[in-house]
Scaffold this motif. Sequence first.
Motif, mmCIF file in Angstrom:
data_model
loop_
_atom_site.group_PDB
_atom_site.id
_atom_site.type_symbol
_atom_site.label_atom_id
_atom_site.label_comp_id
_atom_site.label_asym_id
_atom_site.label_seq_id
_atom_site.Cartn_x
_atom_site.Cartn_y
_atom_site.Cartn_z
ATOM 1 N N SER A 21 -11.367 -9.889 64.515
ATOM 2 C CA SER A 21 -10.169 -10.376 63.836
ATOM 3 C C SER A 21 -9.133 -9.269 63.739
ATOM 4 C CB SER A 21 -10.531 -10.859 62.427
ATOM 5 O OG SER A 21 -10.886 -9.750 61.604
ATOM 6 N N VAL A 22 -7.891 -9.653 63.543
ATOM 7 C CA VAL A 22 -6.816 -8.669 63.419
ATOM 8 C C VAL A 22 -7.117 -7.692 62.300
ATOM 9 C CG1 VAL A 22 -4.397 -8.356 62.784
ATOM 10 C CG2 VAL A 22 -5.043 -10.168 64.401
ATOM 11 N N GLY A 27 -8.728 -2.308 60.630
ATOM 12 C CA GLY A 27 -9.499 -1.430 59.755
ATOM 13 C C GLY A 27 -10.330 -0.428 60.533
ATOM 14 N N SER A 28 -11.012 -0.875 61.628
ATOM 15 C CA SER A 28 -11.892 0.028 62.377
ATOM 16 C C SER A 28 -11.114 1.076 63.154
ATOM 17 C CB SER A 28 -12.771 -0.777 63.338
ATOM 18 O OG SER A 28 -11.978 -1.405 64.335
ATOM 19 N N MET A 29 -9.889 0.729 63.586
ATOM 20 C CA MET A 29 -9.081 1.678 64.353
ATOM 21 C C MET A 29 -8.041 2.391 63.506
ATOM 22 S SD MET A 29 -8.542 -0.244 68.031
ATOM 23 C CE MET A 29 -8.094 1.332 68.785
ATOM 24 N N LYS A 30 -8.033 2.070 62.212
ATOM 25 C CA LYS A 30 -7.075 2.695 61.279
ATOM 26 C C LYS A 30 -5.627 2.483 61.749
ATOM 27 C CE LYS A 30 -10.229 6.156 59.365
ATOM 28 N NZ LYS A 30 -11.435 5.469 59.840
ATOM 29 N N LEU A 31 -5.317 1.224 62.035
ATOM 30 C CA LEU A 31 -3.970 0.829 62.453
ATOM 31 C C LEU A 31 -3.462 -0.229 61.484
ATOM 32 C CD1 LEU A 31 -4.686 0.364 66.270
ATOM 33 C CD2 LEU A 31 -3.520 2.298 65.228
ATOM 34 N N SER A 32 -2.174 -0.489 61.553
ATOM 35 C CA SER A 32 -1.632 -1.576 60.740
ATOM 36 C C SER A 32 -1.942 -2.907 61.417
ATOM 37 C CB SER A 32 -0.123 -1.415 60.596
ATOM 38 O OG SER A 32 0.518 -1.719 61.816
#
Length: 452
Positions: A21-22, A27-32
């Motif tokens: 999921s988005v 969360g896992s890639m520490k992105l928005s």
Amino acid sequence: MNTIRERIAQRSLLPGDRLPSVRALAGSMKLSPATVVDAYERLVAEGTIQARPGSGFYVSNAVLQPLTLMKAQTPEARAIDPFWVSRQSLDAAETVLRPGCGWLPPDWMPQAALSRAMRAVARTQTGIMTDYGNSRGSPTLRRLLLSRFSEEGISASPEQVMLTNTGTQALDLICRYLLRNGDTVLIDDPCYFNFQALLKAHQVNLVSVRYTQSGPDPSEFEAVISQHRPRLYITNSALHNPTGATLSPQVAHRVLTLASQHQVTIIEDDIFADFEPEPSPRLAALDGLNQVIRIGSFSKALSASIRCGFIAARQEWIEGLVDLQIATNFGGPSPVAAEIIAHVLTSGGYRKHMEELRRKLAHARQDLGKRLEALGIRPLLRPRGGFYLWCSLPGGVDAAELAQAALAHGIVLAPGNVFSLSQNAANLMRFNVAQMQDKRIDAVLADILTSR
């Protein structure tokens, strides 16, 4: 976008699979989340994934590509890529020197005994040159294997042994039988580099345990299997490749206890057994073929051309593996190869051949150790047998760079990191003592090392 493409290329995401999921990927890639949405939309636009309203994003059915195993593109990457190093050794011209390869020179092998066996088999066995073989392989050779197992203290029935085309095929069949895409497999660090190559083809996750002079580090072994829950552990017990180390009884018992507690199946590759002066502890013997699977072949001791491997395991597993071999190979290995090997083993000359081979290798190890030390190259240990020396290079020299330079002089070497999953062996090199008889190699190594 590159992360998703790479997962698809490695087949950890297959056509029709739902993407994270988005929110999860962000969360896992520490992105928005906005960045992930933008990436997903671009992948949809290029046809890599599909959007299903109310359901999520899925891998497109049109993106399946052929499996690519060797990804090394630069000379630096190729020097430590298992596939590239294997190709250099296998495809080298006769003029190329191969101290990095994993087999003995032709004049060290029992060619006369093999020729006699070939003639005897062709003369005495009707149909052997034309018929399919037994689904489990030659009964004669399997009986011989059972006799050898009995000498080690392994009590096995004929139903617990099958033959394969090669030792590598034995490992491949077991991986096909026991593993599923995404499973985790534990290997030694360092380890035989083709273990890594084959496991890449099975698209599993690899983790490693540091290998010491007495076997896998017990504390690290426990920590790794507790954290990663591997399905299999693949190792050499006798004359470990590449280190030449020997498994100690204490470490062997600890490994078996931990594997039993965490339900880890062990594959013990025993291909170097006959090169030992005296037998060392074997996991299969201590375990009784309950949780340990024994594999091996005769390609190192007899012939890399007349090849035959074997598997010894639980009877119910052998039944499944026989069916799998029928499905993928329509039966067992070549009956010609199996009977030739059986003939050599029973002719009375095999033990004499191995005694002479162990003597020659002991002399070669001692001689090469002195020659390498004169170059500042030092073996990390003195193996009890076999044909490898695992060595450190002088002054922080990078083994991959040394291998590249040597290749330009027609010499194929085996740099340390090709054996290391963690890439912690940049200053190490494996030398085949039997393939180091040509003193021109010493001169080339001296020139390269001096220039650095």
